[in-house]
Motif scaffolding. Structure first.
Motif, PDB file in Angstrom:
ATOM      1  N   ASP A  77       0.825  -1.213   0.000  1.00 50.80           N
ATOM      2  CA  ASP A  77       0.000   0.000   0.000  1.00 50.80           C
ATOM      3  C   ASP A  77       0.858   1.261   0.000  1.00 50.80           C
ATOM      4  N   GLN A  81       0.787   3.982  -2.967  1.00 53.66           N
ATOM      5  CA  GLN A  81       0.407   5.369  -2.661  1.00 53.66           C
ATOM      6  C   GLN A  81       1.461   6.359  -3.156  1.00 53.66           C
ATOM      7  N   PHE A 110      -8.753  -3.484   7.846  1.00 55.45           N
ATOM      8  CA  PHE A 110      -9.036  -3.966   6.490  1.00 55.45           C
ATOM      9  C   PHE A 110     -10.399  -4.640   6.479  1.00 55.45           C
ATOM     10  N   VAL A 114     -13.389  -1.432   2.772  1.00 57.01           N
ATOM     11  CA  VAL A 114     -12.131  -0.686   2.731  1.00 57.01           C
ATOM     12  C   VAL A 114     -11.133  -1.375   1.813  1.00 57.01           C
ATOM     13  N   TRP A 115     -11.031  -2.675   1.944  1.00 54.70           N
ATOM     14  CA  TRP A 115     -10.083  -3.423   1.130  1.00 54.70           C
ATOM     15  C   TRP A 115     -10.444  -3.345  -0.346  1.00 54.70           C
ATOM     16  N   THR A 117     -12.034  -0.993  -1.893  1.00 57.08           N
ATOM     17  CA  THR A 117     -11.750   0.355  -2.392  1.00 57.08           C
ATOM     18  C   THR A 117     -10.266   0.547  -2.656  1.00 57.08           C
ATOM     19  N   ILE A 118      -9.431   0.085  -1.718  1.00 58.69           N
ATOM     20  CA  ILE A 118      -7.985   0.236  -1.883  1.00 58.69           C
ATOM     21  C   ILE A 118      -7.482  -0.559  -3.087  1.00 58.69           C
ATOM     22  N   LYS A 121      -8.437   1.041  -6.309  1.00 53.60           N
ATOM     23  CA  LYS A 121      -7.646   2.259  -6.535  1.00 53.60           C
ATOM     24  C   LYS A 121      -6.286   1.901  -7.115  1.00 53.60           C
ATOM     25  N   TRP A 122      -5.643   0.852  -6.585  1.00 52.18           N
ATOM     26  CA  TRP A 122      -4.375   0.396  -7.150  1.00 52.18           C
ATOM     27  C   TRP A 122      -4.529   0.059  -8.620  1.00 52.18           C
TER      28      TRP A 122
END
Length: 543
Positions: A77, A81, A110, A114-115, A117-118, A121-122
């Protein structure tokens, strides 16, 4: 130019820091730990390492603690980022993330939403990079239903896509397909919506390799007008899947695996350049299928067939170009094999019964490998040994592997009368290179069975390989026979009269050594590894 002026010139030799693209290239080819060590060479190497366009997140094989799992996720992450914040180009992205159920941790916050979405995004950032050429994803997080982004097919410069998912679905409703430069497409358990695969195959006309493994609801796969396609692999368990190949002149390899249903639902043009064909499934329309092999693949060199069911008693293979034939006969009934292939060099077949009867209508191959998967009761069937001896009449070199399965709570089988075999078999075959026996740990059912007496009356192998799913200890049946043979040899009461000498291969240095009493304690001390094996070299009077 005067010498004073010449001496005043400052000529500097180029240094490694002058070639940032070369440094990036070197760092990308190194393993992660080795690439990280280049950072100590100079500040330039450190800066370039932080902006390397090749991202590889290879998960450790084992997480020994919750802290390791936490650090691995945080490392991914934080790196992503930073790349998102600084808009760093990415050419190759390789992510491996395998977390079993319950391995995600509340203190890392997590949760499912939330997971998801992350992760999205990656992937949205990676897929949006015009510099992206290679994308490899291996993801197994079975607590979530959908984690990936539809944009993975949007890279105009993308050359290779490999997506392997486990335990959840990758839902692609209406993806933007712009990967017109795609050469390699590899999808494993990827759930595509209807029509997406057709759009991919019709848009990516430069495809060279396609692999579709267990893609649910695959439907009819239409491979048309792919002029550069060289390899096509399809494996599915769904009923009713079909394959339609037209205008693929460069196709060299085709593997089509269809479990639990008839393998007659595909049509192909004449593939004049096909060299290797593999078909696995049930065979019902036998004549049509065999005629297709004969007529539509004029340059075929390697043929692999896995047959679950075959309605005829004889499997007949005809090919004027075939060099290697691999057959896996999973039908419990005995099947006769007829081969008309004048250039055949190698035959391998697996059977769940005794050795198949093979009739060659032209030259016999140089080597034949046979694998038999038998239950331990079948070794007391005389026909097993008689059929084996008859099959060995072919003047080819044989490698025979027999895998005995264990039958729990089965009464002790009746004894095998070796004298009966001696009356039926006049002399043993001498063309067996290696005889391999693979047994389960419990050998009580054949502890007192003269299995090797029978086998050695059928053939005189040059090598014997014994495999067991435990360390090779003194309770191994063949090793007991070897010890008895040594003792009987000293008293001139030989257990196997034609056996002159036995050597054993030292597993530590690979050297052959004559079997002595010291080997008894030595073999007991071998390290405990799965399917440990010991190999013996036998010297017979007949050889």
């Amino acid at each position: 130019m005067e010498e004073g002026a010449r001496s005043s010139l400052q000529i500097r030799a180029p240094e490694l820091d002058d070639f940032p693209e070369l440094i990036h290239r070197i760092q990308s080819l190194l393993p992660v730990k080795e690439g990280l060590r280049t950072c100590v060479l100079s500040k330039t190497c450190l800066q370039l390492w932080s902006t390397i366009p090749t991202l590889r997140f290879h998960q450790p094989l084992v997480f020994f603690s919750k802290e390791q799992k936490r650090n691995y996720i945080k490392w991914i992450d934080q790196t992503m980022q930073r790349y998102i914040r600084d808009n760093i180009p990415i050419e190759s992205f390789d992510l491996e993330l395998v977390l079993k159920y319950g391995e995600l941790f509340d203190d890392f916050d997590f949760k499912q939403n939330v997971w998801s979405t992350i992760m999205k995004k990656w992937m949205q950032f990676v897929a949006s990079k015009s510099s992206l050429k290679e994308l490899n994803l291996t993801v197994d997080v079975n607590t979530f239903s959908s984690l990936l982004s539809d944009e993975i097919f949007s890279g105009e410069n993308l050359k290779s896509i490999s997506v392997r998912v486990y335990g959840y679905k990758f839902v692609s409703l209406n993806p933007l397909i712009k990967c017109v430069s795609l050469r390699v497409l590899d999808l494993y358990k990827v759930n595509l919506s209807e029509g997406v695969l057709d759009n991919l195959l019709s848009t990516c006309i430069l495809l060279e390799k396609i692999s579709l493994s267990f893609v649910p609801r695959l439907g009819k796969v239409k491979v048309k007008n792919l002029m550069w396609l060289r390899e096509l692999r399809i494996a599915t368990r769904d009923v009713g899947e079909q394959l339609d190949i037209k205008h693929a002149p460069s196709l060299r390899l085709l593997f089509y695996t269809c479990y639990h249903f008839q393998i007659n639902g595909f049509t192909v043009d004449s593939l004049n350049n096909l060299r290797e064909l593999g078909l696995c499934g049930e065979f019902v329309e036998d004549h049509a299928f065999l005629d297709m092999i004969k007529s539509k693949f004029p340059l075929l060199e390697i043929l692999t067939l896995e047959i679950q069911y075959f309605s005829m008693e004889t499997l007949s293979i005809t090919s004027g170009s075939l060099k290697r034939l691999i057959l896996r006969l999973l039908d419990k009934r005995p099947i006769n094999i007829q081969v008309h292939a004048p250039h055949l060099l190698y035959l391998s077949y697996t059977s769940t019964t005794s050795m198949a009867k093979v009739l060659f209508q032209s030259m016999v191959p140089e080597q034949i490998d046979v694998e038999m998967n038998l239950d331990i009761i079948s070794i007391h069937d005389y026909s097993l040994f008689l059929n084996m001896r008859e099959a060995l009449n072919i003047p080819s070199r044989f490698n025979i592997e027999i895998n005995f399965s264990r039958i729990d709570n089965h009464p002790r089988p009746p004894m095998l009368d070796v004298n009966y075999l001696r009356r039926r078999v006049l002399f043993p075959a001498t063309n067996v290179q290696q005889l391999s026996i693979k047994t389960n740990p419990d050998e009580r059912l054949w502890e007192h069975s003269p299995i090797f007496d029978a086998l050695f009356w059928i053939c005189h192998p040059k090598y014997v390989k014994i495999c067991r799913h435990v360390p090779f200890k003194e309770d191994n049946y063949f090793w007991k026979l070897v010890v008895n043979w040594m003792m009987e040899k000293k008293t001139r009461k030989w257990h196997w009269p034609e056996l002159k000498n036995i050597e054993v291969k030292n597993p530590y240095d690979g050297e052959w050594e004559t079997v002595t009493s010291s080997w008894i304690s030595f073999l007991d001390g071998l390290p405990p590894v799965d399917w440990h094996y010991v190999k013996f070299k036998l010297k017979w009077c007949s050889l």
